[in-house]
Structures are given as C-alpha cells and as structure tokens.
Design an enzyme around this catalytic site. Structure first.
Site, mmCIF file in Angstrom:
data_model
loop_
_atom_site.group_PDB
_atom_site.id
_atom_site.type_symbol
_atom_site.label_atom_id
_atom_site.label_comp_id
_atom_site.label_asym_id
_atom_site.label_seq_id
_atom_site.Cartn_x
_atom_site.Cartn_y
_atom_site.Cartn_z
ATOM 1 N N ASP A 391 96.097 62.035 5.547
ATOM 2 C CA ASP A 391 97.277 61.418 6.330
ATOM 3 C C ASP A 391 98.241 61.304 5.323
ATOM 4 O OD1 ASP A 391 98.405 59.575 8.423
ATOM 5 O OD2 ASP A 391 98.215 58.127 6.971
ATOM 6 N N ASP A 594 94.604 55.618 5.199
ATOM 7 C CA ASP A 594 94.820 54.337 4.763
ATOM 8 C C ASP A 594 95.290 53.219 5.688
ATOM 9 O OD1 ASP A 594 97.401 54.974 5.079
ATOM 10 O OD2 ASP A 594 98.208 53.742 3.546
ATOM 11 N N ASP A 598 93.977 54.889 11.091
ATOM 12 C CA ASP A 598 93.192 56.057 10.504
ATOM 13 C C ASP A 598 91.620 55.641 10.538
ATOM 14 O OD1 ASP A 598 95.276 57.356 9.803
ATOM 15 O OD2 ASP A 598 95.354 56.339 7.805
#
Length: 712
Positions: A391, A594, A598
């Site tokens: 991500d 994080d 997610d």
C-alpha cells in the site's frame, strides 16, 4: 481475614504442563508481581510462574504428572499476601532441580561403579535406571513405541548382559542430554519472553491539575500520564508536553535513546532515560502495545509451524524403523551388544526440538531487530511469498505530510505569512495536517505567531478562530466553501493543478474571503527503492503498489521505485479484491499496509505485514508487525525468513545424516553402546545449540548498522 489476590481466574490457553490464566482483582487489591510469582511457585507441582500485569495474565508451568489445571486454579484462587513465603525464591525451578538431580545421581553411580562390589553393581544400575524405565512404560502404554522406549530397552539390555558400565554411562548421558535439551528449549522460550520491559504497578497521572500516584490497572483512555526519568511508559499515547530521551530497545531493538517531544507518539514498555513527559493515554492495559506483544508472544510459543509438525511426524515414523533395525541386527548376529548400541541412537529428539528452537531463536532475533513475528508459520509463509504488494501511503511513503506549496491569494500576505497564520490556530491539535503545518512554520527563517481568540475545532472539517477581529477558518474545501460561504471558484485552475499532482489541500479563509491554500504531500521514504531492490535479490518475483492516488502520480512513483506494476484510484474494498485475484492466479502474496482499510487485505494475504505507525486493527490483523518506522525491516524480515528455512533444513540434514551413520556403525558392530550413546547425545545437543544460537541467521539489520555507525 486477609483478602485474596484474585477475584476470578479464567483459563485462556493450556497445553500439557503449561496453562495461561486471565485474572481479575477486587477493587483496591494491588499485585506485586514477584510476590505473586513466588507464592504460585510454592504450590505443589509448579515449576515456574510469570505474572503479566499489563495483560492481566498469569502463566504457569507445572509437572503434569503431579498436578492438573483444575487443582492449580483452585490453589491459586485461594492465595493471599499471607501465602508469600519469607524465604528467598528458589534458584532452580522444580523441573531444573529434578533433572539436575538425576544427572548428579547417575554421574555418582557411574564414577563409583568400579569400586562397588559385584553384588551392588546390578541393584545400583537398576535403581538409577528406574525413572527412565518407568517413563518408558508410561510412553509405551499411552503412545506406543517412542524414543524413550528404545533408550530404556538399550539400558535394560546392557543390565541384562551385566555390562554395567554401558548401562550406567547410558543412563548418565541420557539424563545429561535431557537436562540440556530441556534447558535449551526453555532458553528459547525465555528469549522471546524477555523482549519486553515489565511496567511498574503504579504510575503518576495528572487529574484536575494535581499529580497523583495510582495503580496501573486504574488507568483510563484520556488520562494524562507522567513519565519521568527511569520509569517505564505504561501506555501508548501522544506527548502533550515535556521533552525526554526514550529508550525504545524493548519495542524496536534500537539501543540508542531517541528524543520525544510534543506531538510525538510513545509506546508502552519503553523507558524514559532522561527528561520528563506528559502523555495523553490512547491505549491502556490490555490494549497497549506491550500487552498486545506479550499476548502475541504467548500465542506464538504455543503455535506450531507446518515444518515443525512435519518434523515431529517424521520423527515418530522413524522410531519403528530403528526398532526394526535393532530386531534385524539381533536376528542376523544374535549379538545383544550390537542391539544395545543400535537402540542408543534415534532421530526423535533432534528432529522434534531443533525445529521449534530454531524458529524461536529467529523470532527473538526479529524482535530485537524491530519486527514482531506472530508465530513460526508467519516466517514460513513469508519465505514462500513470491509477490510483494505495498500500500502506498505510510509504507513506500513516510506517512508524514510535508507542506510543498503555500499560495496566498492576496498581495498583502506572503507565503510565509500564510503558513504562520495557519500554524497559529492549528498548533493546539494533533491531526497530521495540523502537525505538518506547525512543522513548516518552525522551519521558516522567521516563524511568527499570530495572537488569536479561542480556537474552535470542527471534527472532520477544520478549525476556526478570530484574529484582529476577523474570523479565520482553516480546513477542507467543503468547510471553507459550503459551510463558511467563501467562494473559491476564481482559483479553480490552481486548485485542480495541485490536485492532479496528488497533493492534499488545506484552504484558508480570512474575514469571509479566500486567503490562500496550502498543499501537502506524503514524501517518499529515502530507502524505499533500496528495499524494493533488496527484495528482488531475495528471490521476490514481483513488487506491486496499491493506492487511491491519481494514476499519473502513482505511475511516476512506480517508475522511480522500479516496481513491476501498480493499481491507482482504488477504493478501500478494492485492495482485498485485487489480492484475491493475484492469489487465484497462483501468486503467494505478502501485503504491506498500515491503515484501517488495509485490515481485510492484511488478514487475507498469504502473509500480512503492518507498518509501525499503522492503525491498531492493521497491526492486529497482520502476521508480522514492524516495531520501528523503517520500511527496510520488510526486506530484513524476508532475509530472516529465508535464513531460518535454511537453518531448519540444514539441521534436518545433520540430524538424519549423523544418526544414520551412528545407527549403521552400531549395526555393523563398529560402535559400543557407550560410544553410540555418546555420539548420539553429543550430536543432538550440538544441533540444538546450533538452532538456539541461530547459525546463519542475519545478525543485525542494515539500517541499524548504518545508524549506529553514524552515531559513532
């Protein structure tokens, strides 16, 4: 009557010889960890006890043949401060003392054997062997033929042949080997348990402007906690005031203290080396980082990896083979000496113990290097991963916003004035945008503070105040334009350009008119590209990026990092879907994220890795949680996983190779029972020590080495 320590005890987890209890105390009852542990260790059958006040957990190791879980719960429930013995704690746990006693007894018998008369040698050899023979009978009745049964047969055959030297030597080596194997295995558990600095039972808090000493169990979210030099931080939170050097070695592995001041986050379990901090408590008790890590450690000690289970099954399958070899040797040679020698060696101990010890040593090494691995299977899956998906925000980028543009719409205000004005009203809040603006003001050549009235904070919109009799608003476009009625249409082209560059915008209105706009952007981590390249060298086939950012901005970043691809403009639910599509195509995906959104992707990936500054749910959903804010730890974790796999495989080859050679030599009559026992036990202990010491595992992350060199 003296009050009892525990109001209630609940069994959370149990395996043979070990139980984890969750406790609750009555109001006003304060536990002293050492006193409780000493009292519990004084109970019948208890080998060792450990109290974790943060997690409200009591872990007890006990002799399963002497007591049970129900009896322990009843006995512990009845304990009170009066139950604490006045004597000093025992230097050795019951398990250690019993094993060491067996070693001493067998050694004394071995040394005195030659001096004993012929009539005493047989009963002495048999007496020393009774515990081994009794354990073998129990094993045979409960599990069938095991390694203990083979060892007992070897000793019995030697006694039957009146070869008392062989019987006594074997008994001694088996007792010594069991003691060392137990110690090594327990040492690997202790390595993990000692990752954390225990928090004190009482902490200072500020309530109503007055500082008071309270029990840590009474802390609540929102309390202002005082942490002075020499104390352990008891909560996760944000620094409200003060400045201190904090030793975070228990959480990050970094031995050099780091500076912490207003706006910085601090974690429970870290130690204030110098200075004093006022901390806003965000997570307390079982929700604090140290308590969660302790809980993860407890679960990881009980969890078994696939490799460990396979090694254990193989060891069990090889025991009948050794017995068959012994029977075949007797059938061909009718030589009981050869049979006794064959029965000395087996694959069971080294195969069953070296694998979990190696994984625990690796997990300890990971913890000291800033990576919390939640079980051996997480390392296995990380070594198998061939596709790493990041991500963007907070992983490849730092997660810390920086002001990149300051555009004033009025000529009587400079870009510096705009930053100073916004910082003057934003400095009271800890929102990432506010912190970035205040930091930008600090870095100016001439930072200035504008006097203002009380600041009004509008959740999810912005802030408002009054300066020189005029209302100032700082926040989102919706807040400034729709709620405050300030028209931004004349600056649409500029705003659109900044948006296309992937920047976050903060709008400022003053006196009912647009005053300017601040553009902020998450900066790329300096070592992101190097981490990507390291992952490729460590055998990763593809490295991808997921982001909700503008495609043009994502493409530029992917090119700069040398990624294999990216997906931009994603909504939160798109991430888990894309990972599932990759998995359906045969990819073994490691996902690094994080944020709150997610969590589904972290839990659904083959292995999930959460960043240090990530949301709580992300850290809980992940298999590996980074304990320091450095993306290089992702590559370090991969390197450690691969090295652990190599260590386990090499130990397996050593175990099979050495014991096969010993068995073959024994069957051919080249080894006496004493020599076979010496070689087998010696090689087993050597393999376990090799696993415990982590032969071949990375010694220190590159990032830590670099920082240490820089400080020198």
């Amino acid at each position: 009557m003296m009050a009892r320590w525990f109001a209630s005890l609940d069994v959370v987890h149990q395996v043979r010889g070990r139980v984890r209890l969750r406790y609750r105390c009555d109001a006003g009852v304060r536990l002293q960890a050492r006193a409780v542990q000493r009292a519990v260790e004084g109970l019948h059958g208890v080998r060792r006890a450990r109290l974790n006040p943060q997690a409200r957990a009591l872990i007890i190791e006990f002799a399963a043949d002497r007591t049970g879980v129900e009896q322990l719960v009843a006995a512990v429930s009845a304990l009170s401060p009066a139950a604490v013995p006045a004597i000093a704690p025992k230097p050795l746990a019951d398990g250690d003392a019993a094993r060491l006693g067996a070693v001493a007894l067998s050694a004394a018998n071995l040394l005195a054997g030659r001096a004993l008369g012929a009539g005493l040698q047989a009963p002495m050899a048999l007496g020393v062997a009774v515990p081994l023979l009794g354990e073998a009978v129990d094993d045979f009745l409960q599990q069938g033929v095991t390694s203990h049964v083979l060892e007992a047969l070897a000793v019995a055959i030697s006694i039957g042949r009146r070869d008392y030297l062989a019987a006594n030597t074997t008994s001694f080596l088996l007792a010594l080997g069991e003691y060392l194997e137990y110690s090594i295995q327990r040492r690997s558990d202790d390595l993990l348990k000692h990752l954390l600095e225990p928090a004190s039972g009482e902490v200072w808090v500020e309530r109503g402007g007055v500082e008071a000493l309270v029990d840590a169990a009474e802390l609540r979210m929102g309390d202002t906690v005082i942490a002075a030099a020499g104390t352990v931080v008891p909560v996760d939170g944000t620094v409200l005031g003060g400045e201190a050097m904090v030793n975070e070695a228990t959480m990050t592995g970094e031995s050099v203290p780091v500076a912490r001041r207003r706006g910085d986050r601090v974690l429970s379990g870290t130690v204030v080396a110098e200075g004093r901090l006022r901390i806003y408590a965000e997570h307390v008790g079982a929700q604090a980082a140290a308590a969660r890590i302790a809980d993860f450690v407890e679960r990881s000690l009980a969890a078994k990896s696939r490799t460990q289970l396979e090694a254990s099954r193989m060891a069990d399958r090889l025991v009948p083979m050794v017995l068959g070899l012994a029977v075949g040797t007797w059938a061909l040679t009718r030589d009981w000496r050869r049979v006794a020698a064959v029965l000395q060696a087996d694959y069971s101990c080294a195969l069953k113990l070296s694998t979990p010890v190696a994984f625990k040593a690796a997990m300890y090494r990971a913890g000291r290097a800033g990576m919390l691995v939640k079980g051996a299977d997480a390392l296995e899956r990380l070594a198998e991963a061939d596709t790493f998906v990041f991500d963007k925000t907070g992983t490849l980028t730092s997660g810390h916003l920086e002001v990149t543009d300051s555009v004033a719409f009025r000529p009587d205000f400079s870009s510096a004035d705009l930053i100073n004005l916004a910082a003057s009203v934003e400095e009271h809040y800890f929102h990432p945008l506010a912190l970035a603006v205040v930091e930008a003001s600090r870095r100016l050549d001439k930072p200035r503070h504008f006097d203002h009235k009380e600041v009004e904070f509008i959740v999810a919109h912005g802030v408002a105040s009054v300066i020189d009799g005029k209302r100032i608003v700082v926040g989102s476009r919706h807040f400034v334009e729709d709620d405050e009625g300030i028209d931004l249409a004349a600056h649409g082209a500029l705003i659109e350009r900044l948006h296309e560059e992937g920047k976050t915008l903060l709008y400022i209105g003053f006196g009912g008119e647009p005053l300017g706009v601040l553009a902020l952007r998450d900066s790329l981590r300096g070592n992101s590209a190097d981490t990507v390249h390291r992952l490729r060298r460590l055998g990763v086939k593809r490295v991808l990026m997921l982001t909700g950012d503008h495609p043009a901005r994502a493409a530029a970043m992917a090119g700069a990092l040398g990624l294999d691809g990216f997906h931009a403009g994603l909504l939160p639910h798109d991430k888990a879907r894309l990972l599932q599509e990759l998995a359906d195509d045969g990819a073994q995906v490691a996902f690094i994220g994080d944020g709150v959104n997610d969590a589904p992707a972290l839990s659904g990936a083959h292995v999930g890795i959460s960043m240090h500054q990530g949301a709580d749910i992300a850290r809980l959903a992940s298999d590996i949680a980074l304990l320091e804010d450095d993306i290089a730890r992702v590559a370090d974790a991969r390197a450690l996983a691969l090295a652990t796999g190599r260590l386990v495989k090499s130990n397996f080859r050593l175990t099979v190779g050495l014991n096969t050679a010993i068995l073959s030599a024994a069957a051919l009559g080249l080894l006496s029972p004493v020599s076979a026992s010496l070689l087998h036990n010696g090689s087993t202990i050597a393999i376990l020590l090799r696993a415990l010491l982590g032969a071949g595992l990375p010694r220190a992350p590159r990032g830590n080495e670099g920082r240490a060199a820089g400080r020198r």
